[in-house]
Design a protein around this motif. Sequence first.
Motif, short mmCIF file in Angstrom:
data_model
loop_
_atom_site.label_atom_id
_atom_site.label_comp_id
_atom_site.label_asym_id
_atom_site.label_seq_id
_atom_site.Cartn_x
_atom_site.Cartn_y
_atom_site.Cartn_z
N GLY A 6 -94.86 37.84 51.69
CA GLY A 6 -94.57 36.83 50.68
C GLY A 6 -94.03 35.57 51.34
N ARG A 7 -93.52 34.68 50.52
CA ARG A 7 -92.94 33.44 51.04
C ARG A 7 -91.59 33.23 50.35
N PRO A 8 -90.61 32.72 51.08
CA PRO A 8 -89.24 32.70 50.56
C PRO A 8 -89.01 31.77 49.37
N TYR A 9 -90.02 30.97 48.97
CA TYR A 9 -89.84 30.11 47.79
C TYR A 9 -90.56 30.65 46.56
N SER A 10 -91.15 31.83 46.67
CA SER A 10 -91.91 32.38 45.54
C SER A 10 -90.98 33.10 44.57
N SER A 11 -91.14 32.81 43.28
CA SER A 11 -90.21 33.34 42.27
C SER A 11 -90.18 34.86 42.21
N ASN A 12 -91.27 35.54 42.56
CA ASN A 12 -91.26 37.00 42.54
C ASN A 12 -90.86 37.62 43.87
N VAL A 13 -90.90 36.81 44.91
CA VAL A 13 -90.52 37.32 46.24
C VAL A 13 -89.01 37.19 46.44
N ALA A 32 -96.97 34.91 53.57
CA ALA A 32 -98.26 35.03 52.88
C ALA A 32 -98.17 34.39 51.51
N GLY A 33 -99.32 33.99 50.98
CA GLY A 33 -99.35 33.35 49.66
C GLY A 33 -99.08 31.86 49.78
N GLY A 34 -99.39 31.12 48.73
CA GLY A 34 -99.19 29.66 48.74
C GLY A 34 -99.88 29.05 49.95
N SER A 35 -99.18 28.15 50.64
CA SER A 35 -99.81 27.45 51.78
C SER A 35 -100.02 28.39 52.97
N ARG A 51 -103.99 41.21 45.44
CA ARG A 51 -103.94 40.03 46.32
C ARG A 51 -102.83 39.07 45.89
N MET A 52 -101.71 39.64 45.51
CA MET A 52 -100.56 38.83 45.12
C MET A 52 -99.35 39.23 45.96
N ILE A 53 -98.35 38.37 45.95
CA ILE A 53 -97.07 38.66 46.60
C ILE A 53 -96.01 38.83 45.51
N PRO A 54 -94.95 39.63 45.78
CA PRO A 54 -94.64 40.32 47.02
C PRO A 54 -95.32 41.67 47.12
N ALA A 55 -95.32 42.19 48.38
CA ALA A 55 -95.62 43.60 48.63
C ALA A 55 -94.73 43.99 49.80
N TRP A 64 -96.25 47.29 45.65
CA TRP A 64 -96.28 45.94 45.08
C TRP A 64 -95.66 45.98 43.71
N GLU A 65 -95.55 44.85 43.07
CA GLU A 65 -94.79 44.59 41.83
C GLU A 65 -93.30 44.49 42.18
N SER A 66 -92.76 43.28 42.02
CA SER A 66 -91.40 43.00 42.49
C SER A 66 -90.35 43.94 41.89
N LEU A 67 -90.46 44.25 40.59
CA LEU A 67 -89.42 45.09 39.98
C LEU A 67 -89.49 46.51 40.53
N1 LIG Z 1 -95.76 40.91 38.39
C1 LIG Z 1 -95.94 40.54 39.77
C2 LIG Z 1 -96.35 39.08 39.83
C3 LIG Z 1 -96.78 38.65 41.23
C4 LIG Z 1 -97.15 37.18 41.27
O1 LIG Z 1 -97.48 36.54 40.24
N2 LIG Z 1 -97.12 36.62 42.47
C5 LIG Z 1 -97.50 35.24 42.67
C6 LIG Z 1 -96.35 34.46 43.35
S1 LIG Z 1 -94.90 34.38 42.39
C7 LIG Z 1 -98.68 35.16 43.64
O2 LIG Z 1 -98.96 36.10 44.35
N3 LIG Z 1 -99.33 34.00 43.65
C8 LIG Z 1 -100.34 33.69 44.62
C9 LIG Z 1 -99.76 32.93 45.78
O3 LIG Z 1 -98.52 32.83 45.91
O4 LIG Z 1 -100.55 32.45 46.61
C10 LIG Z 1 -94.62 40.82 40.54
O5 LIG Z 1 -93.55 40.77 39.90
O6 LIG Z 1 -94.68 41.13 41.74
#
Ligand SMILES: N[C@@H](CCC(=O)N[C@@H](CS)C(=O)NCC(=O)O)C(=O)O
Length: 225
Positions: A6-13, A32-35, A51-55, A64-67
């Motif tokens: 993940g990346r340290p600015y992502s709301s779920n990471v 990973a993710g974003g830029s 293909r989402m973060i975090p994992a 995966w799934e933050s909660l």
């Molecule tokens: N329900 C999932 C949502 C995960 C999610 O939406 N992740 C976003 C970032 S907050 C993501 O992967 N976006 C693609 C990216 O960052 O490139 C969780 O809580 O982990």
Amino acid sequence: MLKVWGRPYSSNVIPVIWALNELGLKYDLMLAGGSFGKLDTDQYAKINPNRMIPAIQDGEFALWESLSIIRYLSEKYGKGSLLPSDPQVKAIADQWMEWSASKAFGPVIYLFFATVRTEPAERDIVKITRLRDEAHEALTILDQHLSNQAYVCGDKFTMGDIPLGCIVYRYFNIKVDRPKLPNVEAWYQRLSERPAYRKNVMRHFGENPTDWAALEKACESEGIT
Ligand SMILES: N[C@@H](CCC(=O)N[C@@H](CS)C(=O)NCC(=O)O)C(=O)O
């Protein structure tokens, strides 16, 4: 060593990284993710097919799934700290974690996108006001809950405080006028005394997309690219 994707600015990471730091666990942050990209690789699809973060990877185990990640870390590494031992207290922690996702996350994150992640000239004040009101309405329920207790589950900090603590930091630091939420504000002050919260959650996120992009990129030094 645990790996966090993940990346340290992502709301779920952010909540996952905060939990790891509360538990004093060492981990490799795999940017990973974003830029930072990487989500479209075959390697990452094996870790998180969404293909989402975090994992995370804990040895051979991937999750995966933050909660779910916060619950797993609390169960495995946080007995007596993040994980309440009483089943009813644990259920209350779970309840507020679910509520954070079902009621509070949406309005706050859409408010964040409508302000910080939108160029000032393109901002829609009607939408911003509506989202602010929706966020306030949801957080009023938390405010009532916190009127006679220090933390979400009572007098001790638990995993139940983690996702909401991250949402509230964003809400209180977006530049909009907000009606008061005295009990949530007092709880936020208590969280602000925790070193792991200050370090991992209370990150200046800027006021516009240019600030945001620069800050997100600058956190490259914190992980493995
Ligand atoms: N329900 C999932 C949502 C995960 C999610 O939406 N992740 C976003 C970032 S907050 C993501 O992967 N976006 C693609 C990216 O960052 O490139 C969780 O809580 O982990």
